[in-house]
Design a protein around this motif. Sequence first.
Motif, PDB file in Angstrom:
ATOM      1  N   GLU A  97      33.358  53.125  49.213  1.00  0.00           N
ATOM      2  CA  GLU A  97      33.050  54.555  49.128  1.00  0.00           C
ATOM      3  C   GLU A  97      31.988  54.940  50.147  1.00  0.00           C
ATOM      4  O   GLU A  97      32.048  56.015  50.758  1.00  0.00           O
ATOM      5  CB  GLU A  97      32.590  54.909  47.712  1.00  0.00           C
ATOM      6  N   ALA A  98      31.015  54.051  50.356  1.00  0.00           N
ATOM      7  CA  ALA A  98      29.954  54.334  51.336  1.00  0.00           C
ATOM      8  C   ALA A  98      30.526  54.471  52.741  1.00  0.00           C
ATOM      9  O   ALA A  98      30.065  55.313  53.531  1.00  0.00           O
ATOM     10  CB  ALA A  98      28.897  53.235  51.289  1.00  0.00           C
ATOM     11  N   ASP A  99      31.522  53.648  53.069  1.00  0.00           N
ATOM     12  CA  ASP A  99      32.158  53.756  54.384  1.00  0.00           C
ATOM     13  C   ASP A  99      32.849  55.107  54.550  1.00  0.00           C
ATOM     14  O   ASP A  99      32.755  55.746  55.601  1.00  0.00           O
ATOM     15  CB  ASP A  99      33.173  52.626  54.582  1.00  0.00           C
ATOM     16  N   PHE A 100      33.575  55.531  53.516  1.00  0.00           N
ATOM     17  CA  PHE A 100      34.231  56.832  53.581  1.00  0.00           C
ATOM     18  C   PHE A 100      33.209  57.963  53.623  1.00  0.00           C
ATOM     19  O   PHE A 100      33.395  58.964  54.328  1.00  0.00           O
ATOM     20  CB  PHE A 100      35.187  57.018  52.398  1.00  0.00           C
ATOM     21  N   GLU A 101      32.121  57.821  52.880  1.00  0.00           N
ATOM     22  CA  GLU A 101      31.066  58.834  52.905  1.00  0.00           C
ATOM     23  C   GLU A 101      30.446  58.953  54.293  1.00  0.00           C
ATOM     24  O   GLU A 101      30.092  60.054  54.734  1.00  0.00           O
ATOM     25  CB  GLU A 101      29.981  58.500  51.878  1.00  0.00           C
ATOM     26  N   ALA A 102      30.323  57.820  54.990  1.00  0.00           N
ATOM     27  CA  ALA A 102      29.773  57.853  56.346  1.00  0.00           C
ATOM     28  C   ALA A 102      30.699  58.610  57.293  1.00  0.00           C
ATOM     29  O   ALA A 102      30.238  59.282  58.222  1.00  0.00           O
ATOM     30  CB  ALA A 102      29.541  56.435  56.852  1.00  0.00           C
ATOM     31  N   LEU A 103      32.008  58.504  57.050  1.00  0.00           N
ATOM     32  CA  LEU A 103      32.975  59.241  57.866  1.00  0.00           C
ATOM     33  C   LEU A 103      33.058  60.704  57.467  1.00  0.00           C
ATOM     34  O   LEU A 103      33.219  61.584  58.319  1.00  0.00           O
ATOM     35  CB  LEU A 103      34.362  58.597  57.744  1.00  0.00           C
ATOM     36  N   LEU A 104      32.950  60.961  56.151  1.00  0.00           N
ATOM     37  CA  LEU A 104      33.109  62.326  55.640  1.00  0.00           C
ATOM     38  C   LEU A 104      32.185  62.510  54.437  1.00  0.00           C
ATOM     39  O   LEU A 104      32.577  62.257  53.298  1.00  0.00           O
ATOM     40  CB  LEU A 104      34.568  62.574  55.237  1.00  0.00           C
ATOM     41  N   PRO A 105      30.939  62.939  54.670  1.00  0.00           N
ATOM     42  CA  PRO A 105      29.986  63.114  53.563  1.00  0.00           C
ATOM     43  C   PRO A 105      30.545  64.049  52.498  1.00  0.00           C
ATOM     44  O   PRO A 105      31.102  65.108  52.793  1.00  0.00           O
ATOM     45  CB  PRO A 105      28.759  63.719  54.261  1.00  0.00           C
ATOM     46  N   GLY A 106      30.402  63.636  51.242  1.00  0.00           N
ATOM     47  CA  GLY A 106      30.851  64.441  50.122  1.00  0.00           C
ATOM     48  C   GLY A 106      32.267  64.160  49.653  1.00  0.00           C
ATOM     49  O   GLY A 106      32.731  64.764  48.676  1.00  0.00           O
ATOM     50  N   ILE A 107      32.958  63.201  50.284  1.00  0.00           N
ATOM     51  CA  ILE A 107      34.351  62.948  49.922  1.00  0.00           C
ATOM     52  C   ILE A 107      34.479  62.435  48.494  1.00  0.00           C
ATOM     53  O   ILE A 107      35.428  62.779  47.779  1.00  0.00           O
ATOM     54  CB  ILE A 107      35.022  61.983  50.931  1.00  0.00           C
ATOM     55  N   THR A 108      33.510  61.639  48.051  1.00  0.00           N
ATOM     56  CA  THR A 108      33.586  61.092  46.698  1.00  0.00           C
ATOM     57  C   THR A 108      33.423  62.186  45.656  1.00  0.00           C
ATOM     58  O   THR A 108      34.128  62.205  44.629  1.00  0.00           O
ATOM     59  CB  THR A 108      32.521  60.004  46.490  1.00  0.00           C
ATOM     60  N   ALA A 109      32.503  63.124  45.915  1.00  0.00           N
ATOM     61  CA  ALA A 109      32.319  64.236  44.989  1.00  0.00           C
ATOM     62  C   ALA A 109      33.559  65.124  44.955  1.00  0.00           C
ATOM     63  O   ALA A 109      33.903  65.686  43.913  1.00  0.00           O
ATOM     64  CB  ALA A 109      31.099  65.050  45.406  1.00  0.00           C
ATOM     65  N   THR A 110      34.259  65.218  46.072  1.00  0.00           N
ATOM     66  CA  THR A 110      35.446  66.071  46.155  1.00  0.00           C
ATOM     67  C   THR A 110      36.664  65.422  45.508  1.00  0.00           C
ATOM     68  O   THR A 110      37.393  66.070  44.748  1.00  0.00           O
ATOM     69  CB  THR A 110      35.770  66.396  47.625  1.00  0.00           C
TER      70      THR A 110
END
Length: 376
Positions: free
Chosen positions: A227-240
């Motif tokens: 999840e941290a890797d995806f967040e680095a690419l697109l901040p807020g993706i986990t919340a979305t």
Amino acid sequence: MLKKLYVLCALLVLIRLCTNCGHPSIVRPLPEPGGSDTTGIDTISTRPDPGALDTLRIINSDSLLAFSKRFGSVYSFDEADLEQKTGTFYKANDFIGRPVTLDYKFVAPASDTMKHRPFVLMVHEGAFLFGSLDNEMGKARLLARKGYAAASINYRLGFNGGSQQNACGGNNREIIQAVYRAVQDTYVALHYFAGKADELGIDPGQMMLAGSSAGAITITALLYMTEADFEALLPGITATLGRLDPQPFGTPFRVRALLSTMGYSIFKSSYITAANAKPTVFFQRTGDDILPYQQGTFLSCPFYLTVEGAKPASERLRKWKVPFELNYQPEKGHHLSYTEEYITNRYAQFMKRLWANNPHQIVNENFKTIEDVLIK
């Protein structure tokens, strides 16, 4: 005497409670936001962190599989010996909030004497915009004839601005979310089939992920991105979009290898480390005009993120002394000239070597081996 008995009982209770010490409490799986869980699993056990999926007990040992007459290049079963099952493994919302039912087709030898077979989960191609599970069923049936259990799944498709005619019409936010959704769906499928291990005759400790094109991107992201890797690419993706693994305490599974074809891409090959590197089979053209063999942009669209292909990924495995087989064709184009029979035979032989603890790093140009190194 009563005091001693009380202390002894208290210790026994403590020991029993601590059998799950260090693990989160057992809970029901978390559904995709806006969707509903359809796994039908009532008792959910914890699973290891995604970076440590190698702790699950294997039902059939590697040596048993290695020396079995099954699972290699020879067909142990005829087409008529196979049985196919279909079903739904998840419901979720797509990129514009529409509810989507995700289904699967499962195939394996019927009336099999082996009760828990190695399992291959197959993820289809289509630039995250089109395609279906039926694209992978030819390979799935060939693997089933070798004695495996296999299934192909549908996952959520589509992203704003993208179409089958123009995959480059989106933006980085859209394509990162499309990959994220596909990874979520694949996680749920792995938990689902692991939860039906006894019913379907699967060994959850002997699972392989197979993917073509977009499917290869998906299974690679599942194994190597957090999840941290995806967040680095697109901040807020986990919340979305919710957790990358929507069912973090779902039925445990163990992925033994990645089996990719028709290209390969990873956002950063540096995601592959000594701690998480998995044995992998690659099939890609050096002149791939959709997924770059070396480095380029996602789907070769000029305004999308940079990605890396089979060549740098295999070099990371080489560095960490992890088995791989790189099959490349020095030609232009995305589609390969290998038959499904040839591809599944290479998959099967690769797994046989892995189970036999005979690790090799192999490079094949077209159908000719130009490098074969035994890992020591």
